[in-house]
Design a protein around this motif. Sequence first.
Motif, mmCIF file in Angstrom:
data_model
loop_
_atom_site.group_PDB
_atom_site.id
_atom_site.type_symbol
_atom_site.label_atom_id
_atom_site.label_comp_id
_atom_site.label_asym_id
_atom_site.label_seq_id
_atom_site.Cartn_x
_atom_site.Cartn_y
_atom_site.Cartn_z
ATOM 1 N N THR A 78 0.837 -1.207 0.000
ATOM 2 C CA THR A 78 0.000 0.000 0.000
ATOM 3 C C THR A 78 0.870 1.256 0.000
ATOM 4 O OG1 THR A 78 -1.776 -1.161 1.148
ATOM 5 C CG2 THR A 78 -1.798 1.244 1.273
ATOM 6 N N ALA A 79 1.900 1.268 0.830
ATOM 7 C CA ALA A 79 2.789 2.426 0.903
ATOM 8 C C ALA A 79 3.556 2.627 -0.399
ATOM 9 C CB ALA A 79 3.762 2.267 2.071
ATOM 10 N N GLU A 80 4.070 1.546 -0.967
ATOM 11 C CA GLU A 80 4.843 1.651 -2.206
ATOM 12 C C GLU A 80 3.955 2.060 -3.379
ATOM 13 O OE1 GLU A 80 8.416 0.016 -3.087
ATOM 14 O OE2 GLU A 80 8.661 1.099 -1.217
ATOM 15 N N LYS A 81 2.752 1.556 -3.412
ATOM 16 C CA LYS A 81 1.822 1.898 -4.495
ATOM 17 C C LYS A 81 1.489 3.392 -4.465
ATOM 18 C CE LYS A 81 -2.600 0.474 -6.423
ATOM 19 N NZ LYS A 81 -3.788 -0.339 -6.245
ATOM 20 N N ALA A 82 1.488 3.986 -3.283
ATOM 21 C CA ALA A 82 1.172 5.409 -3.141
ATOM 22 C C ALA A 82 2.292 6.317 -3.661
ATOM 23 C CB ALA A 82 0.874 5.732 -1.679
ATOM 24 N N VAL A 106 6.177 8.107 -8.267
ATOM 25 C CA VAL A 106 7.411 8.037 -9.054
ATOM 26 C C VAL A 106 8.084 6.704 -8.723
ATOM 27 C CG1 VAL A 106 9.637 9.113 -9.535
ATOM 28 C CG2 VAL A 106 7.647 10.548 -9.023
ATOM 29 N N ALA A 107 8.050 5.784 -9.670
ATOM 30 C CA ALA A 107 8.526 4.416 -9.423
ATOM 31 C C ALA A 107 9.960 4.382 -8.911
ATOM 32 C CB ALA A 107 8.383 3.575 -10.683
ATOM 33 N N ASP A 108 10.827 5.240 -9.414
ATOM 34 C CA ASP A 108 12.230 5.235 -8.990
ATOM 35 C C ASP A 108 12.405 5.607 -7.519
ATOM 36 O OD1 ASP A 108 13.157 4.376 -11.430
ATOM 37 O OD2 ASP A 108 13.644 6.387 -12.160
ATOM 38 N N ASN A 109 11.381 6.183 -6.924
ATOM 39 C CA ASN A 109 11.454 6.555 -5.508
ATOM 40 C C ASN A 109 10.988 5.436 -4.583
ATOM 41 O OD1 ASN A 109 12.408 9.072 -6.228
ATOM 42 N ND2 ASN A 109 10.400 10.039 -6.125
ATOM 43 N N ARG A 110 10.539 4.322 -5.148
ATOM 44 C CA ARG A 110 10.093 3.191 -4.328
ATOM 45 C C ARG A 110 11.300 2.381 -3.870
ATOM 46 N NH1 ARG A 110 5.909 1.437 -8.766
ATOM 47 N NH2 ARG A 110 4.389 3.116 -8.523
ATOM 48 N N ARG A 111 11.218 1.861 -2.658
ATOM 49 C CA ARG A 111 12.324 1.096 -2.091
ATOM 50 C C ARG A 111 12.316 -0.362 -2.545
ATOM 51 N NH1 ARG A 111 13.702 0.508 4.308
ATOM 52 N NH2 ARG A 111 15.557 -0.740 4.035
ATOM 53 N N PHE A 112 11.139 -0.944 -2.737
ATOM 54 C CA PHE A 112 11.036 -2.363 -3.064
ATOM 55 C C PHE A 112 10.498 -2.622 -4.470
ATOM 56 C CE2 PHE A 112 11.109 -2.365 1.513
ATOM 57 C CZ PHE A 112 11.849 -3.482 1.829
ATOM 58 N N LYS A 120 10.289 -1.411 -10.029
ATOM 59 C CA LYS A 120 10.167 -1.949 -11.390
ATOM 60 C C LYS A 120 8.743 -2.467 -11.671
ATOM 61 C CE LYS A 120 14.862 -2.467 -12.340
ATOM 62 N NZ LYS A 120 15.261 -1.094 -12.236
ATOM 63 N N ILE A 121 7.820 -2.209 -10.746
ATOM 64 C CA ILE A 121 6.454 -2.716 -10.864
ATOM 65 C C ILE A 121 5.528 -1.600 -11.306
ATOM 66 C CG2 ILE A 121 4.515 -3.761 -9.623
ATOM 67 C CD1 ILE A 121 7.001 -5.606 -9.921
ATOM 68 N N ASP A 122 4.739 -1.881 -12.330
ATOM 69 C CA ASP A 122 3.696 -0.952 -12.781
ATOM 70 C C ASP A 122 2.385 -1.422 -12.158
ATOM 71 O OD1 ASP A 122 1.768 0.556 -14.052
ATOM 72 O OD2 ASP A 122 2.599 0.263 -16.058
ATOM 73 N N PHE A 123 1.955 -0.717 -11.136
ATOM 74 C CA PHE A 123 0.759 -1.123 -10.403
ATOM 75 C C PHE A 123 -0.522 -0.975 -11.225
ATOM 76 C CE2 PHE A 123 3.627 -0.614 -6.789
ATOM 77 C CZ PHE A 123 3.283 -1.705 -6.018
ATOM 78 N N SER A 124 -0.451 -0.305 -12.371
ATOM 79 C CA SER A 124 -1.646 -0.155 -13.205
ATOM 80 C C SER A 124 -1.828 -1.330 -14.165
ATOM 81 C CB SER A 124 -1.589 1.153 -13.995
ATOM 82 O OG SER A 124 -0.564 1.093 -14.974
#
Length: 129
Positions: free
Chosen positions: A32-36, A39-45, A48-52
């Motif tokens: 939930t936190a990562e999906k929010a 900017v994908a490059d700012n995600r820690r885990f 490389k995932i496109d949540f859409s």
Amino acid sequence: GLSSSWVGVPSNAPMWIAVTNLGAEICLDLITAEKAVTVADNRRFFNKIDFSQGASAITDAAKDDLIRRMARNFWGRNESVAEKTLLKSTLDAAMTEPAAANQSATAETENALLFTCAAMLSSLDAIRF
């Protein structure tokens, strides 16, 4: 068998159910936190995932990346070749199952991530780390 660091540690089915349930709850919060983070490059885990997109859009490179990131953060080490192979093959097998009725493609992606995250976070190495 278990490594010497696990000798004498109580282990039973209810304990492992609790560990897995707790891991899944933590993973749900992580997803939930990562999906929010838009900017994908700012995600820690999951950078490389496109949540859409649906789970079938998760590439092998993205699987390798998320397994590596989780291994380093959950286990304190890189995954072995055998661990990566097992995780990817199990995830691929799970992704071939038909989606639940009325489940969106994005929910399928989140379920695939939850599956992988909970498996890795509820492992012996994660508990020991």
